[in-house]
Design a protein around this motif. Structure first.
Motif, PDB file in Angstrom:
ATOM      1  N   SER A  41     -41.504  33.126  -2.606  1.00  0.00           N
ATOM      2  CA  SER A  41     -42.429  34.216  -2.284  1.00  0.00           C
ATOM      3  C   SER A  41     -43.318  34.536  -3.475  1.00  0.00           C
ATOM      4  O   SER A  41     -44.527  34.773  -3.322  1.00  0.00           O
ATOM      5  N   LEU A  42     -42.726  34.515  -4.658  1.00  0.00           N
ATOM      6  CA  LEU A  42     -43.497  34.748  -5.877  1.00  0.00           C
ATOM      7  C   LEU A  42     -44.537  33.652  -6.068  1.00  0.00           C
ATOM      8  O   LEU A  42     -45.689  33.913  -6.430  1.00  0.00           O
ATOM      9  N   MET A  57     -41.901  39.796 -13.003  1.00  0.00           N
ATOM     10  CA  MET A  57     -42.868  39.171 -12.104  1.00  0.00           C
ATOM     11  C   MET A  57     -44.285  39.249 -12.667  1.00  0.00           C
ATOM     12  O   MET A  57     -45.065  38.306 -12.531  1.00  0.00           O
ATOM     13  N   SER A  58     -44.627  40.353 -13.301  1.00  0.00           N
ATOM     14  CA  SER A  58     -45.940  40.458 -13.946  1.00  0.00           C
ATOM     15  C   SER A  58     -46.054  39.465 -15.094  1.00  0.00           C
ATOM     16  O   SER A  58     -47.122  38.893 -15.338  1.00  0.00           O
ATOM     17  N   ALA A 111     -32.165  46.856 -12.679  1.00  0.00           N
ATOM     18  CA  ALA A 111     -32.471  45.490 -12.253  1.00  0.00           C
ATOM     19  C   ALA A 111     -33.754  45.387 -11.438  1.00  0.00           C
ATOM     20  O   ALA A 111     -34.517  44.426 -11.603  1.00  0.00           O
ATOM     21  N   ASP A 112     -34.030  46.343 -10.559  1.00  0.00           N
ATOM     22  CA  ASP A 112     -35.244  46.242  -9.747  1.00  0.00           C
ATOM     23  C   ASP A 112     -36.491  46.416 -10.600  1.00  0.00           C
ATOM     24  O   ASP A 112     -37.469  45.687 -10.449  1.00  0.00           O
ATOM     25  N   ARG A 113     -36.458  47.368 -11.525  1.00  0.00           N
ATOM     26  CA  ARG A 113     -37.598  47.558 -12.429  1.00  0.00           C
ATOM     27  C   ARG A 113     -37.768  46.351 -13.345  1.00  0.00           C
ATOM     28  O   ARG A 113     -38.893  45.915 -13.621  1.00  0.00           O
ATOM     29  N   ALA A 114     -36.646  45.830 -13.821  1.00  0.00           N
ATOM     30  CA  ALA A 114     -36.702  44.665 -14.711  1.00  0.00           C
ATOM     31  C   ALA A 114     -37.314  43.471 -13.985  1.00  0.00           C
ATOM     32  O   ALA A 114     -38.153  42.749 -14.548  1.00  0.00           O
ATOM     33  N   LEU A 115     -36.911  43.251 -12.734  1.00  0.00           N
ATOM     34  CA  LEU A 115     -37.456  42.133 -11.956  1.00  0.00           C
ATOM     35  C   LEU A 115     -38.953  42.303 -11.744  1.00  0.00           C
ATOM     36  O   LEU A 115     -39.718  41.336 -11.871  1.00  0.00           O
ATOM     37  N   ARG A 116     -39.389  43.524 -11.485  1.00  0.00           N
ATOM     38  CA  ARG A 116     -40.820  43.761 -11.240  1.00  0.00           C
ATOM     39  C   ARG A 116     -41.646  43.504 -12.498  1.00  0.00           C
ATOM     40  O   ARG A 116     -42.733  42.897 -12.438  1.00  0.00           O
ATOM     41  N   VAL A 117     -41.151  43.946 -13.657  1.00  0.00           N
ATOM     42  CA  VAL A 117     -41.841  43.684 -14.919  1.00  0.00           C
ATOM     43  C   VAL A 117     -41.905  42.182 -15.175  1.00  0.00           C
ATOM     44  O   VAL A 117     -42.933  41.637 -15.586  1.00  0.00           O
ATOM     45  N   LEU A 168     -43.770  42.396  -2.247  1.00  0.00           N
ATOM     46  CA  LEU A 168     -42.618  41.505  -2.350  1.00  0.00           C
ATOM     47  C   LEU A 168     -41.372  42.299  -2.737  1.00  0.00           C
ATOM     48  O   LEU A 168     -40.291  42.089  -2.170  1.00  0.00           O
ATOM     49  N   MET A 169     -41.520  43.205  -3.684  1.00  0.00           N
ATOM     50  CA  MET A 169     -40.393  44.026  -4.100  1.00  0.00           C
ATOM     51  C   MET A 169     -39.880  44.892  -2.957  1.00  0.00           C
ATOM     52  O   MET A 169     -38.673  45.142  -2.839  1.00  0.00           O
TER      53      MET A 169
END
Length: 201
Positions: free
Chosen positions: A158-159, A94-95, A86-92, A182-183
């Motif tokens: 924040s985003l 966001m890009s 989930a954390d990696r998915a959220l970061r991708v 942010l992450m």
């Protein structure tokens, strides 16, 4: 987007519409206000008459493109969660929001007028994006990688702040660094390690 007459859209017409909206998103991101309907039709592989039949005005095309890109971005959340933690998915994701905003900026003048005349459009966008983030958040809590005390609305705000101060194309590298910061605030201390693995002290 339904047919103005209320009649169901044929499969071939739907396919042409999807091609037009995808081409329009790329054109607006690439050329901004200089994007022409003729070039969009050419990029989509259809005739200009097909474009005008579906979207008689530039305003209607911008409106449909904005809705299409928002829905596409929101739908990406479940796809990413099926492939990544989930954390990696959220970061991708966001890009991908940065790419989405490039399209939005490219049609800014027309879109601003549309949003002013249709308050529901703006609220629907917030709801869709907040819903996508909530999916990441809940999955991340279950996986033990995202903090429970950070609401989805705070993550979205924040985003939005990152895109406000570093949303231009030439600021992309800085925006990516800010997303990493942010992450750091969203994830558990023992979870997130940034876009590249950090050495353990």
């Amino acid at each position: 987007m339904p047919d103005p007459s209320g009649r169901p859209i044929r499969a071939d017409a739907r396919a042409n519409e999807d091609k037009l909206l995808a081409a329009a998103a790329l054109a607006f991101a690439r050329d901004g206000a200089a994007a022409t309907l003729k070039q969009i039709a050419k990029d989509a592989g259809v005739g200009i008459a097909t474009l005008y039949r579906r979207f008689p005005t530039r305003e209607q095309l911008v409106d449909a493109t904005y809705r299409y890109e928002t829905a596409r971005l929101s739908a990406q959340a479940s796809d990413l969660l099926g492939e990544l933690p989930a954390d990696r998915a959220l970061r991708v994701w966001m890009s991908q929001v940065l790419d989405y905003l490039a399209t939005k900026h490219g049609m800014a003048d027309t879109l601003k007028a549309l949003l002013q005349n249709d308050e529901r459009l703006s609220s629907q966008t917030r709801e869709q994006l907040t819903g996508a983030i909530e999916g990441f958040r809940l999955a991340g809590i279950t996986q033990g990688v995202i903090r429970e005390d950070v609401p989805s609305t705070d993550i979205l705000m924040s985003l939005a702040g990152v895109t406000l101060v570093a949303g231009a194309v030439h600021q992309r590298a800085q925006a990516e660094r800010l997303l990493d910061l942010l992450m750091d605030g969203v994830t558990r201390p023992d979870g997130w390690r940034g876009t590249t693995e950090r050495s353990t002290p």
